[in-house]
Scaffold this active site. Structure first.
Site, PDB file in Angstrom:
ATOM      1  N   ASP A   1       0.829  -1.209   0.000  1.00 31.20           N
ATOM      2  CA  ASP A   1       0.000   0.000   0.000  1.00 31.20           C
ATOM      3  C   ASP A   1       0.866   1.263   0.000  1.00 31.20           C
ATOM      4  O   ASP A   1       2.093   1.195  -0.017  1.00 31.20           O
ATOM      5  CB  ASP A   1      -0.944  -0.077   1.220  1.00 31.20           C
ATOM      6  CG  ASP A   1      -2.307   0.527   0.953  1.00 31.20           C
ATOM      7  OD1 ASP A   1      -2.414   1.413   0.088  1.00 31.20           O
ATOM      8  OD2 ASP A   1      -3.263   0.120   1.635  1.00 31.20           O
TER       9      ASP A   1
ATOM     10  N   ASP B   1      -9.973   3.512  -3.439  1.00 29.20           N
ATOM     11  CA  ASP B   1     -10.652   2.311  -2.930  1.00 29.20           C
ATOM     12  C   ASP B   1     -12.068   2.164  -3.476  1.00 29.20           C
ATOM     13  O   ASP B   1     -12.821   3.130  -3.571  1.00 29.20           O
ATOM     14  CB  ASP B   1     -10.744   2.371  -1.400  1.00 29.20           C
ATOM     15  CG  ASP B   1      -9.396   2.136  -0.747  1.00 29.20           C
ATOM     16  OD1 ASP B   1      -8.390   2.036  -1.479  1.00 29.20           O
ATOM     17  OD2 ASP B   1      -9.363   2.059   0.488  1.00 29.20           O
TER      18      ASP B   1
HETATM   19  C1  GLA Z   1      -5.890   1.377   1.573  1.00 32.75           C
HETATM   20  C2  GLA Z   1      -6.025   0.374   0.436  1.00 32.75           C
HETATM   21  C3  GLA Z   1      -7.173  -0.565   0.745  1.00 32.75           C
HETATM   22  C4  GLA Z   1      -6.937  -1.278   2.069  1.00 32.75           C
HETATM   23  C5  GLA Z   1      -6.690  -0.258   3.177  1.00 32.75           C
HETATM   24  C6  GLA Z   1      -6.210  -0.905   4.452  1.00 32.75           C
HETATM   25  O1  GLA Z   1      -7.008   2.208   1.659  1.00 32.75           O
HETATM   26  O2  GLA Z   1      -6.215   1.031  -0.785  1.00 32.75           O
HETATM   27  O3  GLA Z   1      -7.355  -1.491  -0.293  1.00 32.75           O
HETATM   28  O4  GLA Z   1      -5.832  -2.133   1.937  1.00 32.75           O
HETATM   29  O5  GLA Z   1      -5.724   0.699   2.810  1.00 32.75           O
HETATM   30  O6  GLA Z   1      -5.995   0.021   5.480  1.00 32.75           O
END
Ligand code: GLA
Length: 663
Positions: free
Chosen positions: A155, A210
Site C-alpha cells: 500500500d 478504494d
Molecule cells: C488502503 C487500500 C485498501 C486497504 C486499506 C487498508 O485504503 O487502498 O485497499 O488495503 O488501505 O488500510
C-alpha cells in the site's frame, strides 16, 4: 504543484533506480489475473485467523478452488503495533492472529492454496495499527518469505512524500532477493500512473482509489480502469480493486455487472465478501466458470471498449482460441437494447456465428448481430465465434419490452396508479435461418387493464425482420405501490424443432400516493427513486460516508437545519407529487461536513416534470446557503438534482436544507 513535484521525483527516481528487465519481477508470475480472497472489503481491521482459515476451507468445500480461486489474502491490521526489538521483524497481532502467520500460511498451503499478506510502502500502514515497510524492505520481505507468503499487497499510506517508483522498486528487489516467488501487488491508487512503470516492478497495480459496496463507486472505477487496456498483459495487470460481490448493498443485477465487467477487463478477481455469510445467488456469480474463463484466458488481453454512448457500452476481449468475448453493459437508468456485430468485434465473415450467453449457459445461432435487452445497470456477456455448426443452436431472437416515455427526465418505468402507459414488445430474428408463425404477447399483473393497440403476426420472419405489438396498460387506482412485473413474449416455430418462446420482462414502479398535508417536509415524503454519488440520500442528516444513516446535522456555512436532504453529487431524487402541490422551497449549499478538506462544489436544480424551475448556480464549500423556490403547479413529479460542477464529484456533499413542499 504537488503533482509537478511528484512527476519530477519520479523522473529523478527512474534515473537512479534500475528498472530494467534484468531485475524485473518474476516474468512467470500471474500469467493470468490473480484470483482469490481478501478480507478488507468485508471486515476492515476486524479480522482474525479463524476467518482466514474458514475462507480457505470454503474455497475447497464450495468449489471456489476448483473454479480457479487460489490466493487467500490478509489485509491491513494483521501485525502487532511494534517490531520485535531484538530482531527488528514484524510480529503477528497477539489476539487477532495468536497462532502466528507461518502457521496460518501452512494451513492455507495444506489445502493446495496460496497465502497473501499486506503492508505499506510507508512508516505505517493505512489503518495505522502496524509498522509499514519503508526502510525495512529487506527484513520484511525476508520475514514474509520465511512464513511462506505467496502474494504481497503493498500500500501507499504514510509514505513520507518519498517517490513512488523508488519505494515500490525497493520492495520488488527485496522480494526478488528472498528467492521465493511472491506475486507483488502495487497499491498506490493510480496516483503516479503505475500503468506506465508498473510492468517489470509488480504483477498488478491498483489504477484507482478504494472501491466500496455502491453502484456509483463501481461505475466510477470502471470508467477510470477501462481506458487503460493497452497497459495490461500476462504478468502485468491493471487492478481496479477487489470485488464487492456478495457484500449486500447492491442488487444482483449490479453484482453480475461488476463481476462480468471486472472479468472482461482482465482484472484480478479477489473476492471481498465473507463466504460464510454470502447468499447462494451471489456465490453463483463468483463461481461462474464460463465468465472466469474469459478473465483467465491465456492470451491475456484486457477487454477494450469499442463503443460507449448514452450509457450503452460494448466491450470486446479477444481470446486465445480466436473467439471474442463481448460484454454489453447498460449503465443507464432505463431499459436498453444494446447491440454490436460480428464485424465490429473483429470476427471473420461467416454465414452464421455461435453466440454463447455466459450467464444463461446457452448457445444461439446468429447471422452476425449480438444484442441484449438489458435492465438498468445490467450486463450481458457472450463468447462469440464464426462457426460451421451454428445451425445446431436455437435462433437468436431479440425480444424487448419498452415502455413509452411520458415525462422528460422521469424514467418511463415509473407508472402512477390509475394512469395509462403504452408498452411495446418488439422481436427481431437475428438468426441466419427464417422462423415461422411469429407472434408477440403481453401480460400484466391481475387486475391491470390491458388494451391491445396493435399486434403483428408474421407467417415467416426472415433474418433481421421484426414483429411488434403495442398495448395500453393501466395499473388500477388501488394498486399496491412498489415494483410490479410486466411480461412480454415472442413465440415462433423453429422448423424441425417445434415452438420456441422468448420471454422478456420489465419491472415497473408504482409510486406511493402523493403527500397529503398542506406543508410537507421533503424528507418526510417516500422517495420514488433516489440516486446519490456516495451512499444513499439521507433524511434530515448530511451525507456522511457511503453507508446509510451515518451523516451529521445538516449544516451550511455554520447554519444548521433540523429537516432536509443530505446528498452527494451526482444525485437525483424523484418524488411523486401527482399534481397536488404548488411549490417547493429549500436552502441549498455544500455541507460543512469534512470542511477540513476545504473542497466541494455543486450546482443544485429543481425540476417540475420536464421543466427546470430553479437553479442555484455554482455553490462552493465557502458559500452561505442560498434559497431556491420553484412552482410545482400541475406537475406530477418533483426532481431534485445535485450536479458536480465539473471538477469531479469528490467532497461534493450537497444539502437541500429545510426542503419543503406546499401542497
Ligand atoms: C488502503 C487500500 C485498501 C486497504 C486499506 C487498508 O485504503 O487502498 O485497499 O488495503 O488501505 O488500510
Amino acid at each position: 504543484m504537488r503533482s509537478l513535484l511528484t512527476a519530477l521525483a519520479l523522473v529523478a527516481a527512474s534515473v537512479v533506480v534500475p528498472a530494467s528487465p534484468a531485475t524485473a519481477a518474476d516474468p512467470e508470475l500471474a500469467l493470468t489475473p490473480p484470483m482469490g480472497f481478501n478480507n478488507w472489503n468485508t471486515t476492515g481491521c476486524d479480522i482474525n485467523e479463524q476467518m482466514i482459515r474458514d475462507m480457505a476451507d470454503i474455497f475447497v468445500s464450495k468449489g471456489l478452488k476448483d473454479a480457479g480461486y487460489s490466493y487467500v489474502n490478509v489485509d491491513d491490521c494483521w501485525a502487532d503495533a511494534t517490531r520485535d526489538p531484538a530482531t527488528g521483524r514484524l510480529r503477528n497481532h497477539p489476539t487477532r492472529f495468536p497462532g502466528g502467520m507461518k502457521a496460518l500460511a501452512d494451513y492455507v498451503h495444506a489445502r493446495g492454496l496460496k497465502f497473501g499478506i499486506y503492508t505499506s510502502a510507508g512508516t505505517q500502514t493505512c489503518a495505522k495499527t502496524m509498522p509499514g515497510a519503508l526502510d525495512h524492505e529487506e527484513i520484511d520481505a525476508q520475514t514474509f518469505a520465511d512464513w511462506g507468503v505467496d502474494y504481497l499487497k503493498y500500500d501507499n499510506c504514510n509514505n513520507q512524500g518519498r517517490p513512488a517508483l523508488e519505494r515500490y522498486t525497493k520492495m520488488r528487489d527485496a522480494l526478488k532477493k528472498t528467492g521465493r516467488p511472491i506475486v507483488y501487488s502495487i497499491c498506490e491508487w493510480g496516483q503516479n500512473k503505475p500503468w506506465e512503470w508498473g510492468k517489470g516492478v509488480g504483477q498488478l497495480w491498483r489504477t484507482t482509489g478504494d472501491i466500496n459496496d455502491t453502484w456509483s463507486k463501481t461505475v466510477e472505477i470502471l470508467k477510470l480502469n477501462a481506458p487503460l487496456d493497452a497497459y495490461a498483459g500476462p504478468g502485468h495487470w491493471n487492478d481496479p480493486d477487489m470485488l464487492e460481490v456478495g457484500n449486500g448493498r447492491q442488487t444482483t443485477t449490479e453484482y453480475k455487472s461488476h463481476f462480468a465487467l471486472w472479468s472482461i477487463m482482465a482484472a484480478p478477481l479477489l473476492i471481498g465478501a465473507d463466504l460464510r455469510k454470502i447468499s447462494q445467488e451471489h456465490l453463483e456469480i463468483l463461481r461462474n466458470k464460463e465468465i472466469i474463463a474469459i478473465n483467465q484466458d491465456k492470451l491475456g488481453v484486457q477487454g477494450k471498449v469499442i463503443s460507449q454512448k448514452d450509457g450503452q457500452w460494448v466491450f470486446v476481449k479477444p481470446l486465445a482460441n480466436g473467439d471474442k468475448a463481448v460484454a454489453l453493459f447498460n449503465e443507464s437508468e432505463v431499459n436498453a437494447t444494446i447491440s454490436t456485430t460480428a464485424r465490429e468485434i473483429g470476427l471473420p465473415r461467416s454465414i452464421g456465428y455461435t453466440v454463447r450467453d455466459l450467464d444463461q449457459h446457452r448457445n444461439f445461432q446468429s447471422a452476425g448481430k449480438i444484442s441484449a435487452a438489458l435492465p438498468p445497470h445490467g450486463t450481458a456477456i457472450f463468447r462469440v465465434k464464426a462457426s460451421q455448426d451454428w445451425y445446431r443452436y436455437e435462433p437468436a431472437l431479440d425480444t424487448s419490452l419498452d415502455i413509452a416515455a411520458q415525462i422528460p427526465g422521469i424514467p418511463s418505468t415509473i407508472t402512477p396508479a390509475g394512469e395509462p402507459f403504452v408498452a411495446t414488445v418488439t422481436a427481431t430474428n437475428q438468426a441466419p435461418i427464417p422462423v415461422l408463425n411469429a407472434s408477440v404477447a403481453l401480460t400484466a399483473p391481475a387486475g391491470w387493464k390491458v388494451e391491445e393497440l396493435s399486434s403483428e403476426r408474421a407467417p415467416v420472419l426472415l433474418t433481421s425482420q421484426s414483429v411488434q405489438g403495442k398495448w395500453r396498460v393501466t395499473p388500477p387506482a388501488g394498486v399496491t405501490p412498489g415494483a410490479h412485473a410486466l411480461n412480454g413474449s415472442l413465440g415462433v416455430t423453429w422448423v424441425g424443432h417445434g415452438r420456441l418462446a422468448r420471454p422478456v420482462g420489465a419491472s415497473v414502479l408504482v409510486p406511493v400516493a402523493p403527500p397529503s398535508g398542506a406543508s410537507v417536509w421533503a424528507s418526510d415524503v417516500v422517495f420514488t427513486t433516489e440516486r446519490s454519488g456516495y451512499g444513499p440520500v439521507e433524511r434530515d442528516r448530511s451525507n456522511g460516508g457511503y453507508v446509510g444513516g451515518d451523516g451529521k446535522t445538516l449544516t451550511i456555512n455554520g447554519k444548521t437545519y433540523e429537516k432536509g436532504l443530505g446528498a452527494h453529487a451526482n444525485a437525483e431524487l424523484i418524488l411523486y407529487v401527482g399534481g397536488r402541490c404548488t411549490s417547493f422551497s429549500s436552502d441549498v449549499g455544500i455541507d460543512d461536513e469534512r470542511d477540513v478538506n476545504q473542497q466541494g462544489s455543486a450546482i443544485f436544480e429543481v425540476w417540475a416534470d420536464g421543466t427546470k424551475v430553479a437553479d442555484s448556480g455554482l455553490r462552493t464549500w465557502q458559500d452561505d446557503a442560498v434559497s431556491l423556490t420553484g412552482s410545482l403547479t400541475g406537475a406530477k413529479f418533483l426532481r431534485l438534482v445535485v450536479n458536480d460542477s465539473g471538477d469531479g464529484v469528490r467532497y461534493d456533499r450537497g444539502d437541500f436544507a429545510g426542503a419543503k413542499l406546499t401542497c
